[in-house]
Every structure is written in structure tokens, then in C-alpha cells.
Design an enzyme around this catalytic site. Structure first.
Site, mmCIF file in Angstrom:
data_model
loop_
_atom_site.group_PDB
_atom_site.id
_atom_site.type_symbol
_atom_site.label_atom_id
_atom_site.label_comp_id
_atom_site.label_asym_id
_atom_site.label_seq_id
_atom_site.Cartn_x
_atom_site.Cartn_y
_atom_site.Cartn_z
ATOM 1 N N ASP A 147 0.839 -1.194 0.000
ATOM 2 C CA ASP A 147 0.000 0.000 0.000
ATOM 3 C C ASP A 147 0.882 1.255 0.000
ATOM 4 O OD1 ASP A 147 -2.705 1.334 0.636
ATOM 5 O OD2 ASP A 147 -1.376 2.098 2.218
ATOM 6 N N GLU B 119 1.412 -0.448 -4.925
ATOM 7 C CA GLU B 119 0.442 0.584 -5.273
ATOM 8 C C GLU B 119 1.176 1.899 -5.508
ATOM 9 O OE1 GLU B 119 -1.744 2.551 -2.327
ATOM 10 O OE2 GLU B 119 -3.449 2.978 -3.627
HETATM 11 O O1 LIG Z 1 -10.129 8.129 0.966
HETATM 12 C C1 LIG Z 1 -9.497 7.744 1.934
HETATM 13 C C2 LIG Z 1 -8.573 6.584 1.836
HETATM 14 C C3 LIG Z 1 -8.062 6.322 0.629
HETATM 15 C C4 LIG Z 1 -7.153 5.183 0.360
HETATM 16 C C5 LIG Z 1 -6.932 4.169 1.296
HETATM 17 C C6 LIG Z 1 -6.100 3.110 0.949
HETATM 18 C C7 LIG Z 1 -5.481 3.058 -0.304
HETATM 19 O O2 LIG Z 1 -4.687 2.023 -0.664
HETATM 20 C C8 LIG Z 1 -5.724 4.105 -1.223
HETATM 21 O O3 LIG Z 1 -5.128 4.049 -2.422
HETATM 22 C C9 LIG Z 1 -6.547 5.151 -0.893
HETATM 23 N N1 LIG Z 1 -9.599 8.349 3.154
HETATM 24 C C10 LIG Z 1 -10.494 9.472 3.323
HETATM 25 C C11 LIG Z 1 -10.719 9.753 4.811
HETATM 26 C C12 LIG Z 1 -9.452 10.046 5.555
HETATM 27 C C13 LIG Z 1 -8.699 9.021 6.104
HETATM 28 C C14 LIG Z 1 -7.581 9.285 6.877
HETATM 29 C C15 LIG Z 1 -7.248 10.610 7.079
HETATM 30 O O4 LIG Z 1 -6.182 10.930 7.902
HETATM 31 C C16 LIG Z 1 -7.996 11.684 6.498
HETATM 32 C C17 LIG Z 1 -9.110 11.366 5.742
HETATM 33 C C18 LIG Z 1 -9.929 10.720 2.622
HETATM 34 O O5 LIG Z 1 -10.677 11.629 2.393
HETATM 35 N N2 LIG Z 1 -8.592 10.716 2.265
HETATM 36 C C19 LIG Z 1 -7.955 11.822 1.542
HETATM 37 C C20 LIG Z 1 -7.918 11.511 0.021
HETATM 38 C C21 LIG Z 1 -7.331 10.092 -0.257
HETATM 39 O O6 LIG Z 1 -5.912 10.094 0.103
HETATM 40 C C22 LIG Z 1 -5.360 8.887 0.516
HETATM 41 C C23 LIG Z 1 -4.446 8.199 -0.284
HETATM 42 C C24 LIG Z 1 -3.981 8.678 -1.584
HETATM 43 C C25 LIG Z 1 -4.838 9.189 -2.552
HETATM 44 C C26 LIG Z 1 -4.333 9.586 -3.797
HETATM 45 C C27 LIG Z 1 -2.971 9.494 -4.069
HETATM 46 O O7 LIG Z 1 -2.459 9.871 -5.282
HETATM 47 C C28 LIG Z 1 -2.122 8.979 -3.109
HETATM 48 O O8 LIG Z 1 -0.801 8.847 -3.414
HETATM 49 C C29 LIG Z 1 -2.605 8.565 -1.867
HETATM 50 O O9 LIG Z 1 -3.874 7.012 0.120
HETATM 51 C C30 LIG Z 1 -4.161 6.475 1.330
HETATM 52 C C31 LIG Z 1 -3.524 5.265 1.682
HETATM 53 C C32 LIG Z 1 -3.807 4.705 2.919
HETATM 54 O O10 LIG Z 1 -3.207 3.542 3.274
HETATM 55 C C33 LIG Z 1 -4.689 5.318 3.814
HETATM 56 C C34 LIG Z 1 -5.314 6.522 3.458
HETATM 57 O O11 LIG Z 1 -6.165 7.127 4.312
HETATM 58 C C35 LIG Z 1 -5.042 7.107 2.200
HETATM 59 C C36 LIG Z 1 -5.687 8.368 1.787
HETATM 60 O O12 LIG Z 1 -6.517 8.933 2.564
#
Ligand SMILES: O=C(/C=C/c1ccc(O)c(O)c1)N[C@@H](Cc1ccc(O)cc1)C(=O)NCCCOc1c(-c2ccc(O)c(O)c2)oc2cc(O)cc(O)c2c1=O
Ligand SMILES: [Ca+2]
Length: 477
Positions: free
Chosen positions: A187, A224
Site C-alpha cells: 500500500d 500501489e
Molecule cells: O479516501 C481515503 C482513503 C483512501 C485510500 C486508502 C487506501 C489506499 O490504498 C488508497 O489508495 C486510498 N480516506 C479518506 C478519509 C481520511 C482518512 C484518513 C485521514 O487521515 C484523512 C481522511 C480521505 O478523504 N482521504 C484523503 C484523500 C485520499 O488520500 C489517501 C491516499 C492517496 C490518494 C491519492 C494518491 O495519489 C495517493 O498517493 C494517496 O492514500 C491512502 C492510503 C492509505 O493507506 C490510507 C489513506 O487514508 C489514504 C488516503 O486517505
């Protein structure tokens, strides 16, 4: 670590997102093994935070590397791995070691551990503040150092160059290897230094030969890296460490089958579209994040909610010899934060199974859709053949052979396809495995007569459920 370690004759894994270990074990024996699936990507197995309303993304906020989550405990996990390996279905773990949980004071984890992310204190590992990068936020994806060494949305950013951190991560991964897993989905790899990852991967043990792996087998690594271009960090920085997720494939295939590009342009599907080389490309139509509409690929992404286009896109991905393919298997959602179905607000509900093999109880089970599992079988049968005899009508009707083992045709135009085409197959009667399948000496769906010249009349009307027709040598009457 570029080899998926699949059992012979299998090509495609399925992401059983949020499934419980006991349910996955049964699914391996009852469905995935018999239908020719190669493996299962499971949700994170390590202790995560317990967040309000149990959003799906709570499992991406680690508290420790204890193997207790809402999917089950260590014993249930070990049991699942053994039962799946016994039927030729491999297990790949979604491992989250770029970070630990985000801010918040005393949080509790799914194994009952406490932690204080705000002070970077995770006693159940243990990690303390010296194991993390300095507190800074990622707010500029054009600054590679920031993307790797600062906090992604507040998630505490581990320092993978620190030997204590490396030891803890390796203990976690090598434990999973001892339990019989075949590899890892890394991840947020984009947020970690390739140099640090190389150090960690090199210290992974070989796979456990008691689970049917050849001696000296290396764990399969698929990383990823969300890279649609335009950022400082490139997917090519990770290709000598392992296989890399190709999000451009997911975005492009969605755009094409939604009608954004004509199907005739699929004739050179692959690096000509900006994708990684086939042996480095981990491909999919949608994933757990971008199926919710706000992930990489945005509104281009096709999901189970666009059933006809989704089946066509998966059929093309599986029919075309590019990349290492993964099928998404979801729970139904209408809210982008919504977590898996539960029996009581906490315990994840098991899927129920209908007479027609479909799922109920809030589970979509795309991997159990006939048009999808039969194309997984198609990909297995044609696996070492090339595309030949490409045909198209100049817009959205295409067809091609896979050696002399398989034939597939698509109609995404708003008028019927009805013409004689070269199928490259030996003469005989074949069952279309999309509209039905071979059952004894009959076809439950369309049947197609192939003449001694290999030609057949191929018909897909524009209003059929599925805009695809597929034949192969094991569906011949
Ligand atoms: O939408 C999400 C979660 C998305 C997510 C989770 C796991 C993944 O493998 C992933 O690809 C995305 N999470 C929601 C809610 C959240 C979670 C935690 C936090 O501290 C704040 C908010 C959210 O709105 N997140 C912000 C936009 C998504 O930004 C995230 C990305 C991400 C998105 C786009 C990119 O280009 C990039 O390089 C990384 O990776 C994650 C990895 C994680 O291991 C845990 C995370 O919270 C996230 C993650 O928030
Ligand atoms: Ca990082």
C-alpha cells in the site's frame, strides 16, 4: 518477486475486499478453486484503528502488526491460507507499512491495543516518535521528498530507513510468509523511498515450501503507485523492485467503454497507451478506492454500478494479453466512506449465496458473475497465445482471435453486429460463454457454428445484456 507464484494454468486474482478469513477459505474451496481463479488479495491483516461508523478506510490506519482485525484472528488467517493453497488459490496480503494511524488521542485498535498517534506512540509494536519522519504535511505532489517523507492526510509517516522500523516490518512480513502467503500488495508505495523498499524486500524470506511453492520462490510484490502522470514521482521508479499497479489502465479502459474513445483504438492496447511494460503492469478495471469515484481516474472508472460496460471492460481486460489481472469484488455502497455490511454495527456479515451462484447480504461478488468468471477461465485457456485476425468496423465493434484457442467479439455501437468473421477455431459448434456456458451436450446461451474455414456468423444485437461474445476450445460441443 515479479512472478505471482500462481498454480499452473491460472492467471487472475480477485480482491475479496473486507471478506472474513473463514468466508474466504470456504470461497476458495467452493468457487475460486473450481472456477480457475489464481489467488485472493485480502484486506489488511494487521490491527487497525476502530473509527466511528467503521469506514472502510479504517483498515488503512495501523495500530500494530498483531494479526487481529474484523476479518478474523491469526488462527483463522492461517487456516484460510492453508485451505486456499490446498485448492491452488494463493493468498496476497495488502500490507500497510508507509504509516501508522492518523491524529487522535487515545485510540483503540481491533486487537484491543491502545495508541496515541498524536504523540506518535504505538506501544503494541512498539513504535515511538524517533521511528517516524518529522511532522510535515504532503501538500505538493511535485515535491518528491515531501511525498515520501511527510504525512499523507495526517497519517503518521514511518521512517523506513530506520533499522528498528525495518526490523518490525520484516518481522510482520516474514511471519505472513511463514503462514504460507504468496506475496504482498504494498500500500502507498509511492510514499516510500525505493531504496528503503529494496532493503526491506531483499530481507524477505523465501516462500514456505510446505504450502506448495517451489524451493527458493520469492514473494510476489505488487506495489500501489498512483501515477496518472504529472507528479514528481513516477511508476518507473518502482519497476525494478516488483510489479506496479497501472492506474492508467483502469482510467483508460473506463473511458473507452463509457464511449470516450472508440473500441477500434484498442488494437494496440499496452505501452502505446502509456502503460508500463506488460510484465511490470498490474491491471484492473477498478479498485477499492477508485470505485468510490474520488480516487485515481475519477469519474472515468467503471464499477458494478454500470453493469453492462463493467462486464465488457473486464471481458476485454481478460481477453487481451496485457498485464497481470485482478478482479474487484465489492460490497454494495452508496456512501463513499461506508464500510462492509455488519450483523450488529461491528461484526462483518458473511455473504449469502443464491441458487444462481450470485451473492446477497450486501455483497456484490462481481467475481461470481458468469460473464466475469467465464472470462477468467478464457484467460487461463488462451494464456500462451497471441492476438491475431483483429477485425473492427471502424468504430465500436471489434473482434480478435487468441491463437487457435479462443475468439472474442465486442459491440459497443448503438446498432447490431451481425457478420461473418474469422474465429481461428477448428470447425464445430461452440457455446458462447458470456450469454451462457456449455452444460453437458448443450449450450445454455448462444451457440455458434464454426465452418471448416474457421469462419462463423457472429451476432451481438445492440440491446443485449452483454455486448460481448466469447468462444474457446473447452466450450466446444
Ligand atoms: O479516501 C481515503 C482513503 C483512501 C485510500 C486508502 C487506501 C489506499 O490504498 C488508497 O489508495 C486510498 N480516506 C479518506 C478519509 C481520511 C482518512 C484518513 C485521514 O487521515 C484523512 C481522511 C480521505 O478523504 N482521504 C484523503 C484523500 C485520499 O488520500 C489517501 C491516499 C492517496 C490518494 C491519492 C494518491 O495519489 C495517493 O498517493 C494517496 O492514500 C491512502 C492510503 C492509505 O493507506 C490510507 C489513506 O487514508 C489514504 C488516503 O486517505
Ligand atoms: Ca512515507
Amino acid at each position: 518477486q515479479f512472478d505471482p507464484n500462481y498454480a499452473s494454468g491460472r492467471t487472475t486474482m480477485v480482491h475479496l475486499f473486507e471478506w472474513k478469513w473463514d468466508d474466504i477459505a470456504a470461497e476458495c474451496e467452493n468457487f475460486l478453486g473450481p472456477k480457475g481463479y489464481a489467488g485472493v488479495q485480502v484486506s489488511p491483516v494487521n490491527e487497525n484503528i476502530v473509527a466511528n461508523n467503521r469506514p472502510w478506510w479504517e483498515r488503512y490506519q495501523p495500530i500494530s502488526y498483531l494479526l487481529t482485525t474484523r476479518s478474523g484472528n491469526e488462527q483463522q488467517f492461517a487456516n484460510m491460507v492453508r485451505r486456499c493453497n490446498n485448492v491452488g488459490v494463493r493468498i496476497y496480503v495488502d500490507v500497510v507499512f508507509n504509516h501508522m494511524a492518523a491524529d487522535g488521542s487515545n485510540v483503540r485498535g481491533t486487537a484491543g491495543s491502545t495508541a496515541n498517534p498524536g504523540s506518535k506512540n504505538f506501544p503494541a509494536v512498539p513504535y515511538s516518535s524517533t521511528d517516524f519522519h518529522a511532522t510535515c504535511a504532503i501538500n505538493n505532489y511535485n515535491d518528491a521528498n515531501q511525498v515520501r517523507n511527510c504525512e499523507l492526510v495526517g497519517l503518521k509517516d514511518l521512517d523506513q530507513s530506520n533499522s528498528w522500523v525495518q526490523e518490525r516490518i520484516l518481522d510482520f512480513l516474514n511471519k505472513l510468509i511463514s503462514l504460507g502467503v504468496a506475496g504482498f500488495r504494498v500500500d502507498a508505495a509511492k510514499h516510500m523511498s525505493p531504496t528503503d523498499l529494496k532493503t526491506i524486500y531483499n530481507r524477505l524470506n523465501n516462500l514456505n515450501t510446505e504450502h506448495g511453492f517451489a524451493d527458493g520462490s520469492r514473494p510476489f510484490i505488487f506495489q500501489e503507485v498512483i501515477d496518472l502522470g504529472g507528479e514528481a514521482i513516477s511508476k518507473y521508479e518502482y519497476t525494478d523492485l516488483g510489479v506496479v499497479t497501472e492506474f492508467l489502465h483502469s482510467a483508460s479502459i473506463g473511458r473507452v467503454f463509457r464511449g470516450g474513445d472508440q473500441l477500434r483504438w484498442l488494437t494496440n492496447w499496452g505501452t502505446a497507451w502509456g502503460f508500463l511494460p506488460s510484465t511490470s503492469a498490474f491491471v484492473f478495471v477498478d479498485n477499492h478506492d477508485n470505485q468510490r469515484g474520488h480516487g485515481a481516474g475519477g469519474s472515468d472508472i467503471l464499477t458494478y454500478k454500470n453493469a453492462k460496460q463493467y462486464k465488457m471492460a473486464n471481458a476485454f481486460m481478460l481477453a487481451y494479453p496485457f498485464g497481470i489481472s485482478r478482479i474487484m469484488s465489492s460490497f454494495a455502497f452508496d456512501d463513499t466512506d461506508q464500510g462492509p455490511p455488519t450483523t450488529d454495527g461491528n461484526n462483518i456479515a458473511s455473504p449469502t449465496f443464491n441458487a444462481d451462484n450470485s451473492c446477497g447480504g450486501g455483497w456484490v461478488c462481481e467475481h461470481r458473475w458468469r460473464q466475469i468468471y467465464n472470462m477468467v477461465g478464457f484467460r487461463n485457456i488462451v494464456s500462451n497465445t497471441n492476438v491475431q485476425n483483429w477485425w473492427d468496423n471502424g468504430s465500436n465493434q471489434i473482434a480478435f482471435c487468441r491463437g487457435n484457442k479462443g475468439f472474442v467479439a465486442f459491440n459497443n455501437d448503438n446498432y447490431d453486429l451481425n457478420t461473418s468473421l474469422q474465429t481461428c477455431l477448428p470447425a464445430g459448434t461452440y457455446c458462447d460463454i458470456i450469454s451462457g456456458e456449455k452444460s453437458g451436450s448443450t449450450c445454455t446461451g448462444k451457440s455458434v457454428e464454426v465452418g471448416s474455414d474457421g469462419r462463423a456468423n457472429i451476432s451481438i444485437s445492440q440491446n443485449e445484456d452483454d455486448g460481448v461474445l466469447a468462444l474457446h476450445v473447452e466450450a466446444k460441443l
